[in-house]
Scaffold this active site. Structure first.
Site, PDB file in Angstrom:
ATOM      1  N   ASP A  24       0.532  -1.100  -0.003  1.00 14.03           N
ATOM      2  CA  ASP A  24       0.115   0.129   0.206  1.00 14.03           C
ATOM      3  C   ASP A  24       0.484   1.144  -0.183  1.00 14.03           C
ATOM      4  OD1 ASP A  24      -2.199   1.608   0.120  1.00 14.03           O
ATOM      5  OD2 ASP A  24      -2.777   1.368   2.548  1.00 14.03           O
ATOM      6  N   GLY A  25       0.409   2.419  -0.489  1.00 17.71           N
ATOM      7  CA  GLY A  25       1.634   3.470  -0.697  1.00 17.71           C
ATOM      8  C   GLY A  25       1.465   4.371  -1.879  1.00 17.71           C
ATOM      9  N   ARG A  38      -5.167  -2.530   8.652  1.00 14.26           N
ATOM     10  CA  ARG A  38      -6.455  -2.985   8.378  1.00 14.26           C
ATOM     11  C   ARG A  38      -5.399  -3.858   6.826  1.00 14.26           C
ATOM     12  NH1 ARG A  38      -8.295   1.520   5.840  1.00 14.26           N
ATOM     13  NH2 ARG A  38      -7.823   2.151   3.656  1.00 14.26           N
ATOM     14  N   ILE A  39      -6.688  -5.237   7.017  1.00 16.05           N
ATOM     15  CA  ILE A  39      -5.594  -6.386   5.763  1.00 16.05           C
ATOM     16  C   ILE A  39      -7.027  -6.142   4.782  1.00 16.05           C
ATOM     17  CG2 ILE A  39      -5.309  -7.959   7.810  1.00 16.05           C
ATOM     18  CD1 ILE A  39      -7.814  -9.693   7.574  1.00 16.05           C
ATOM     19  N   SER A  40      -8.087  -5.593   4.567  1.00 15.82           N
ATOM     20  CA  SER A  40      -8.747  -4.721   3.090  1.00 15.82           C
ATOM     21  C   SER A  40      -8.756  -6.606   2.391  1.00 15.82           C
ATOM     22  CB  SER A  40      -7.560  -4.385   2.716  1.00 15.82           C
ATOM     23  OG  SER A  40      -7.166  -2.879   3.351  1.00 15.82           O
ATOM     24  N   ARG A  86      -0.066   9.105 -10.838  1.00 16.25           N
ATOM     25  CA  ARG A  86      -0.275   7.637  -9.409  1.00 16.25           C
ATOM     26  C   ARG A  86       0.120   7.084 -10.090  1.00 16.25           C
ATOM     27  NH1 ARG A  86      -3.980   6.871  -5.496  1.00 16.25           N
ATOM     28  NH2 ARG A  86      -4.232   5.029  -6.396  1.00 16.25           N
ATOM     29  N   SER A 115      -7.320  -5.858  -5.578  1.00 17.01           N
ATOM     30  CA  SER A 115      -7.411  -6.105  -5.430  1.00 17.01           C
ATOM     31  C   SER A 115      -8.715  -6.582  -6.190  1.00 17.01           C
ATOM     32  CB  SER A 115      -8.527  -5.882  -3.683  1.00 17.01           C
ATOM     33  OG  SER A 115      -9.079  -4.138  -3.964  1.00 17.01           O
ATOM     34  N   HIS A 117       3.364   3.454  -8.640  1.00 20.38           N
ATOM     35  CA  HIS A 117       3.152   2.159  -9.212  1.00 20.38           C
ATOM     36  C   HIS A 117       4.292   1.496 -10.179  1.00 20.38           C
ATOM     37  CE1 HIS A 117      -1.451   1.414  -7.813  1.00 20.38           C
ATOM     38  NE2 HIS A 117      -1.431   2.430  -8.775  1.00 20.38           N
ATOM     39  N   GLU A 172     -11.807  -5.035  -5.395  1.00 18.23           N
ATOM     40  CA  GLU A 172     -12.621  -3.893  -5.324  1.00 18.23           C
ATOM     41  C   GLU A 172     -11.507  -2.562  -5.962  1.00 18.23           C
ATOM     42  OE1 GLU A 172     -11.432  -5.876  -2.602  1.00 18.23           O
ATOM     43  OE2 GLU A 172     -13.796  -6.391  -2.600  1.00 18.23           O
ATOM     44  N   ASN A 173     -10.264  -2.795  -6.699  1.00 16.19           N
ATOM     45  CA  ASN A 173      -9.970  -2.236  -6.968  1.00 16.19           C
ATOM     46  C   ASN A 173     -10.081  -1.583  -8.365  1.00 16.19           C
ATOM     47  OD1 ASN A 173      -6.184  -3.202  -5.810  1.00 16.19           O
ATOM     48  ND2 ASN A 173      -7.666  -1.151  -5.098  1.00 16.19           N
TER      49      ASN A 173
END
Length: 235
Positions: free
Chosen positions: A14-15, A181-183, A27, A59, A31, A61-62
């Site tokens: 993450d980040g 969190r583990i998302s 962004r 993920s 990556h 959700e990404n």
């Protein structure tokens, strides 16, 4: 006495976006820089004798991220798989891409299949790259496969059909970027994982950060429901 290492290490990378934003960069540059950290961690984990490394690359959700970012990430995956397959094989690393592939473009599916084939004979370390993956999806999918096989939905039967059965339970999960969190990452396998969080953004995550996490893990008392006294007595 040698340091106790996790047999299965999982990392939530993450980040990347925040790293780029802090530098007034797009962004996607975060990556791109994050790929270098992937190489660093894979090499370091292999050299330290970790048998299984799982990376949360994308993920389920990404897909909700900006379309241009998602499209570029998919291109990154294709290029990275083609570029890294042979070096991974030379290092004794077997690659597995774990997640729902039905939505991937043909180019990505072919790149995945080719990279997995190139590394298929290796066994020094298993590298699980999780793309379009979610822990709840994995559990639901495993339960469906168990039912399809005519099996009762028990813990043991569901476990047989989870997404990466060759790697077993997660011992240590690292999350970079400051969130705690583990998302939705490998929920089933991480039931008894030790959780290590760091403020370091993924593109800045270095070999020294990994060693810090491993040293912390080595000092943990893992009880799995027992008392400290039972663990110390070997009961």
């Amino acid at each position: 006495m040698p340091m106790s290492l996790p047999a299965h290490l999982a990392v939530i990378m993450d980040g990347n976006g925040r790293w780029a934003k802090n530098r007034f960069l797009p962004r996607i540059e975060g990556h791109r820089r994050g790929v270098e950290s992937v190489r660093t961690v894979v090499k370091a984990a292999r050299s330290r004798g970790i048998g299984h490394l799982s990376l949360f690359a994308f993920s389920s959700e990404n897909w909700n991220r900006p379309q241009d970012e998602v499209t570029t990430l998919m291109r990154f995956f294709v290029a990275g798989l083609k570029r890294e397959a042979h070096p991974l094989a030379e290092a004794g690393v077997r690659l597995h891409v774990v997640g729902e592939r039905s939505v991937f473009d043909k180019d990505l599916v072919e790149a995945i299949e080719e990279a997995e084939a190139v590394t298929a004979d290796q066994s020094a370390m298993h590298l699980n790259v999780c793309i379009n993956y979610g822990g709840r999806w994995d559990i639901a999918n495993a339960a469906g496969l168990a039912q399809k096989a005519g099996l009762e939905l028990t813990v043991e039967n569901i476990d047989r059909f989870m997404g990466m059965p060759w790697s077993g339970p997660v011992d240590l999960m690292i999350r970079t970027g400051g969130e705690q969190r583990i998302s939705n990452f490998i929920l089933w396998q991480a039931a008894y994982a030790e959780l290590w969080f760091t403020e370091t953004l993924w593109p800045d995550f270095a070999e020294s950060d990994l060693d810090e996490a491993l040293a912390w893990f080595a000092g943990r008392e893992r009880r799995f429901g027992k008392t400290s006294e039972q663990i110390r007595s070997g009961a």
